[in-house]
Design a protein around this motif. Structure first.
Motif, PDB file in Angstrom:
ATOM      1  N   ASN A 178       0.818  -1.208   0.000  1.00 40.81           N
ATOM      2  CA  ASN A 178       0.000   0.000   0.000  1.00 40.81           C
ATOM      3  C   ASN A 178       0.854   1.261   0.000  1.00 40.81           C
ATOM      4  O   ASN A 178       0.500   2.259  -0.648  1.00 40.81           O
ATOM      5  CB  ASN A 178      -0.962  -0.015   1.190  1.00 40.81           C
ATOM      6  N   PHE A 179       1.975   1.225   0.703  1.00 41.66           N
ATOM      7  CA  PHE A 179       2.870   2.383   0.692  1.00 41.66           C
ATOM      8  C   PHE A 179       3.403   2.617  -0.720  1.00 41.66           C
ATOM      9  O   PHE A 179       3.464   3.753  -1.202  1.00 41.66           O
ATOM     10  CB  PHE A 179       4.023   2.169   1.665  1.00 41.66           C
ATOM     11  N   LYS A 180       3.760   1.540  -1.404  1.00 42.80           N
ATOM     12  CA  LYS A 180       4.252   1.660  -2.779  1.00 42.80           C
ATOM     13  C   LYS A 180       3.177   2.266  -3.683  1.00 42.80           C
ATOM     14  O   LYS A 180       3.472   3.112  -4.536  1.00 42.80           O
ATOM     15  CB  LYS A 180       4.677   0.284  -3.297  1.00 42.80           C
ATOM     16  N   MET A 181       1.932   1.838  -3.474  1.00 42.98           N
ATOM     17  CA  MET A 181       0.831   2.387  -4.259  1.00 42.98           C
ATOM     18  C   MET A 181       0.651   3.876  -4.002  1.00 42.98           C
ATOM     19  O   MET A 181       0.503   4.677  -4.931  1.00 42.98           O
ATOM     20  CB  MET A 181      -0.464   1.624  -3.935  1.00 42.98           C
ATOM     21  N   ILE A 182       0.711   4.273  -2.730  1.00 43.19           N
ATOM     22  CA  ILE A 182       0.494   5.679  -2.385  1.00 43.19           C
ATOM     23  C   ILE A 182       1.569   6.571  -2.996  1.00 43.19           C
ATOM     24  O   ILE A 182       1.268   7.609  -3.601  1.00 43.19           O
ATOM     25  CB  ILE A 182       0.466   5.857  -0.849  1.00 43.19           C
ATOM     26  N   VAL A 183       2.822   6.180  -2.848  1.00 40.26           N
ATOM     27  CA  VAL A 183       3.905   7.069  -3.303  1.00 40.26           C
ATOM     28  C   VAL A 183       3.989   7.137  -4.821  1.00 40.26           C
ATOM     29  O   VAL A 183       4.628   8.043  -5.364  1.00 40.26           O
ATOM     30  CB  VAL A 183       5.272   6.666  -2.703  1.00 40.26           C
ATOM     31  N   THR A 184       3.334   6.206  -5.516  1.00 45.16           N
ATOM     32  CA  THR A 184       3.340   6.269  -6.982  1.00 45.16           C
ATOM     33  C   THR A 184       2.049   6.852  -7.548  1.00 45.16           C
ATOM     34  O   THR A 184       2.050   7.358  -8.672  1.00 45.16           O
ATOM     35  CB  THR A 184       3.551   4.869  -7.590  1.00 45.16           C
ATOM     36  N   LYS A 185       0.944   6.811  -6.774  1.00 45.17           N
ATOM     37  CA  LYS A 185      -0.347   7.252  -7.300  1.00 45.17           C
ATOM     38  C   LYS A 185      -0.875   8.535  -6.677  1.00 45.17           C
ATOM     39  O   LYS A 185      -1.626   9.270  -7.321  1.00 45.17           O
ATOM     40  CB  LYS A 185      -1.398   6.144  -7.087  1.00 45.17           C
ATOM     41  N   ALA A 186      -0.513   8.803  -5.419  1.00 41.22           N
ATOM     42  CA  ALA A 186      -1.094   9.944  -4.703  1.00 41.22           C
ATOM     43  C   ALA A 186      -0.188  11.165  -4.762  1.00 41.22           C
ATOM     44  O   ALA A 186       0.953  11.100  -5.235  1.00 41.22           O
ATOM     45  CB  ALA A 186      -1.358   9.554  -3.250  1.00 41.22           C
ATOM     46  N   HIS A 187      -0.711  12.281  -4.303  1.00 40.19           N
ATOM     47  CA  HIS A 187       0.060  13.523  -4.245  1.00 40.19           C
ATOM     48  C   HIS A 187       1.197  13.413  -3.247  1.00 40.19           C
ATOM     49  O   HIS A 187       2.271  13.986  -3.430  1.00 40.19           O
ATOM     50  CB  HIS A 187      -0.871  14.675  -3.859  1.00 40.19           C
ATOM     51  N   GLY A 188       0.955  12.684  -2.157  1.00 33.24           N
ATOM     52  CA  GLY A 188       1.983  12.516  -1.129  1.00 33.24           C
ATOM     53  C   GLY A 188       1.485  11.639  -0.008  1.00 33.24           C
ATOM     54  O   GLY A 188       0.307  11.275   0.037  1.00 33.24           O
ATOM     55  N   ALA A 189       2.390  11.262   0.892  1.00 33.18           N
ATOM     56  CA  ALA A 189       2.065  10.392   2.025  1.00 33.18           C
ATOM     57  C   ALA A 189       2.550  11.028   3.316  1.00 33.18           C
ATOM     58  O   ALA A 189       3.581  11.702   3.342  1.00 33.18           O
ATOM     59  CB  ALA A 189       2.708   9.027   1.848  1.00 33.18           C
ATOM     60  N   ARG A 190       1.806  10.802   4.388  1.00 34.91           N
ATOM     61  CA  ARG A 190       2.183  11.291   5.713  1.00 34.91           C
ATOM     62  C   ARG A 190       1.889  10.212   6.750  1.00 34.91           C
ATOM     63  O   ARG A 190       0.921   9.456   6.627  1.00 34.91           O
ATOM     64  CB  ARG A 190       1.401  12.562   6.083  1.00 34.91           C
ATOM     65  N   THR A 191       2.709  10.156   7.769  1.00 31.66           N
ATOM     66  CA  THR A 191       2.466   9.252   8.891  1.00 31.66           C
ATOM     67  C   THR A 191       2.723  10.005  10.184  1.00 31.66           C
ATOM     68  O   THR A 191       3.832  10.474  10.432  1.00 31.66           O
ATOM     69  CB  THR A 191       3.319   7.968   8.783  1.00 31.66           C
ATOM     70  N   VAL A 192       1.693  10.160  10.986  1.00 33.35           N
ATOM     71  CA  VAL A 192       1.738  10.977  12.201  1.00 33.35           C
ATOM     72  C   VAL A 192       2.096  10.132  13.417  1.00 33.35           C
ATOM     73  O   VAL A 192       2.679  10.620  14.371  1.00 33.35           O
ATOM     74  CB  VAL A 192       0.383  11.694  12.410  1.00 33.35           C
ATOM     75  N   GLY A 193       1.736   8.845  13.388  1.00 25.05           N
ATOM     76  CA  GLY A 193       2.003   7.987  14.535  1.00 25.05           C
ATOM     77  C   GLY A 193       0.857   7.887  15.510  1.00 25.05           C
ATOM     78  O   GLY A 193       1.011   7.330  16.598  1.00 25.05           O
ATOM     79  N   SER A 194      -0.306   8.396  15.118  1.00 24.02           N
ATOM     80  CA  SER A 194      -1.495   8.342  15.966  1.00 24.02           C
ATOM     81  C   SER A 194      -2.711   8.254  15.066  1.00 24.02           C
ATOM     82  O   SER A 194      -2.946   9.138  14.236  1.00 24.02           O
ATOM     83  CB  SER A 194      -1.596   9.588  16.854  1.00 24.02           C
ATOM     84  N   ALA A 195      -3.509   7.192  15.217  1.00 16.98           N
ATOM     85  CA  ALA A 195      -4.709   7.044  14.414  1.00 16.98           C
ATOM     86  C   ALA A 195      -5.667   8.211  14.624  1.00 16.98           C
ATOM     87  O   ALA A 195      -6.223   8.757  13.666  1.00 16.98           O
ATOM     88  CB  ALA A 195      -5.405   5.728  14.757  1.00 16.98           C
ATOM     89  N   ALA A 196      -5.869   8.591  15.878  1.00 17.28           N
ATOM     90  CA  ALA A 196      -6.795   9.675  16.179  1.00 17.28           C
ATOM     91  C   ALA A 196      -6.352  10.984  15.534  1.00 17.28           C
ATOM     92  O   ALA A 196      -7.165  11.708  14.945  1.00 17.28           O
ATOM     93  CB  ALA A 196      -6.929   9.845  17.691  1.00 17.28           C
ATOM     94  N   LEU A 197      -5.066  11.294  15.612  1.00 16.82           N
ATOM     95  CA  LEU A 197      -4.578  12.538  15.023  1.00 16.82           C
ATOM     96  C   LEU A 197      -4.583  12.474  13.500  1.00 16.82           C
ATOM     97  O   LEU A 197      -4.801  13.496  12.830  1.00 16.82           O
ATOM     98  CB  LEU A 197      -3.179  12.873  15.546  1.00 16.82           C
TER      99      LEU A 197
END
Length: 273
Positions: A178-197
């Motif tokens: 899924n990470f590979k899909m995001i970085v090739t298809k989406a504008h960008g990826a972010r990971t905050v480390g908190s589901a709620a945030l």
């Protein structure tokens, strides 16, 4: 019902703000922790103290209310969701961040009635971010009403996701795909480390979508109502209805974006809460 929810919410908000002081005492990190399910699934005494503060305070005011709490579940209390008013608590969402002193951890408190989230509070006291929502009354960051973005296309979306806290090989394979899909298809990826945030960022419009497999009801109960009240949607990552006990979530700024992303994701189905 609205008046009752307002009353419940007012009490809960004061308790959350008070409990936030337990977190801000450790802005440089908390090194006293124990392992849970893996070497990256951790718990501190602050997690337990925050949950105890919220449960005892709410029980004193509303003795008939039910609770589902992360630390209670870890200690063997079964997750049972009925139609009764139920507070779903993550005392420190982003515990790994909290331990390291990375300033993205929060208290997440959702109120579910008739199995629907009707109020939510996500509070990061370290940077003074207070996200709130009540059914039919909009979503707010501190005192400012917030709205999701207008993005409807994955190619224009900033997508948040997480690797999770399991070392399970199949889960990790899905994460990498899924990470590979995001970085090739989406504008960008972010990971905050908190589901709620992550969900709060979608409600704010800073992120356009977030998905995760393996989270729990306490990670997403508050975020569900906050995203929906900000104009967004919460669904199952395969495209079906959202199920708070499924340990799967996809929230997005629009139904179009949610469904497009769902059609692209590699799926993973963890054991239910």
């Amino acid at each position: 019902m609205t008046d009752a929810i307002d009353e419940y919410f007012a009490v809960a908000l004061e308790l959350v703000k008070s409990a936030g002081n337990l977190i801000t005492d450790y802005t440089s990190g908390c090194k006293d922790f124990k392992l849970k399910s893996s070497d990256i699934d951790l718990v501190t005494e602050i997690d337990k103290k925050v949950e105890e503060t919220l449960i005892s305070g709410l029980t004193a005011k509303f003795p008939d209310h039910k609770f589902i709490g992360e630390e209670s579940a870890f200690e063997g209390v079964k997750c049972i969701l009925t139609d009764e008013p139920t507070w779903i608590i993550d005392p420190v969402d982003g515990t790994l961040n909290f331990i390291h002193g990375y300033p993205s951890s929060c208290i997440s408190l959702g109120l579910v009635i008739n199995k629907e989230a009707v109020a939510g509070i996500i509070y990061n006291p370290i940077v003074n971010q207070l996200f709130t929502a009540k059914k039919g009354q909009g979503a707010y960051l501190n005192d400012r009403q917030i709205h999701v973005s207008q993005v409807k296309d994955v190619s224009k979306a900033l997508i948040s996701f997480e690797a999770g806290t399991t070392r399970d090989e199949e889960k990790q394979r899905i994460v990498f795909e899924n990470f590979k899909m995001i970085v090739t298809k989406a504008h960008g990826a972010r990971t905050v480390g908190s589901a709620a945030l992550n969900m709060a960022m979608v409600a704010l419009g800073g992120s356009d979508a977030y998905f995760e497999f393996g989270i729990h009801a306490w990670d997403i109960a508050a975020g569900d109502i906050i995203v929906r009240e900000a104009g967004g949607v919460c669904i199952d990552p395969a495209g079906g209805p959202f199920d708070i006990l499924s340990r799967r979530v996809l929230c997005a700024s629009s139904q179009e974006l949610a469904q497009e992303l769902a059609s692209m994701l590699h799926q993973y189905y963890p054991e239910r809460d």
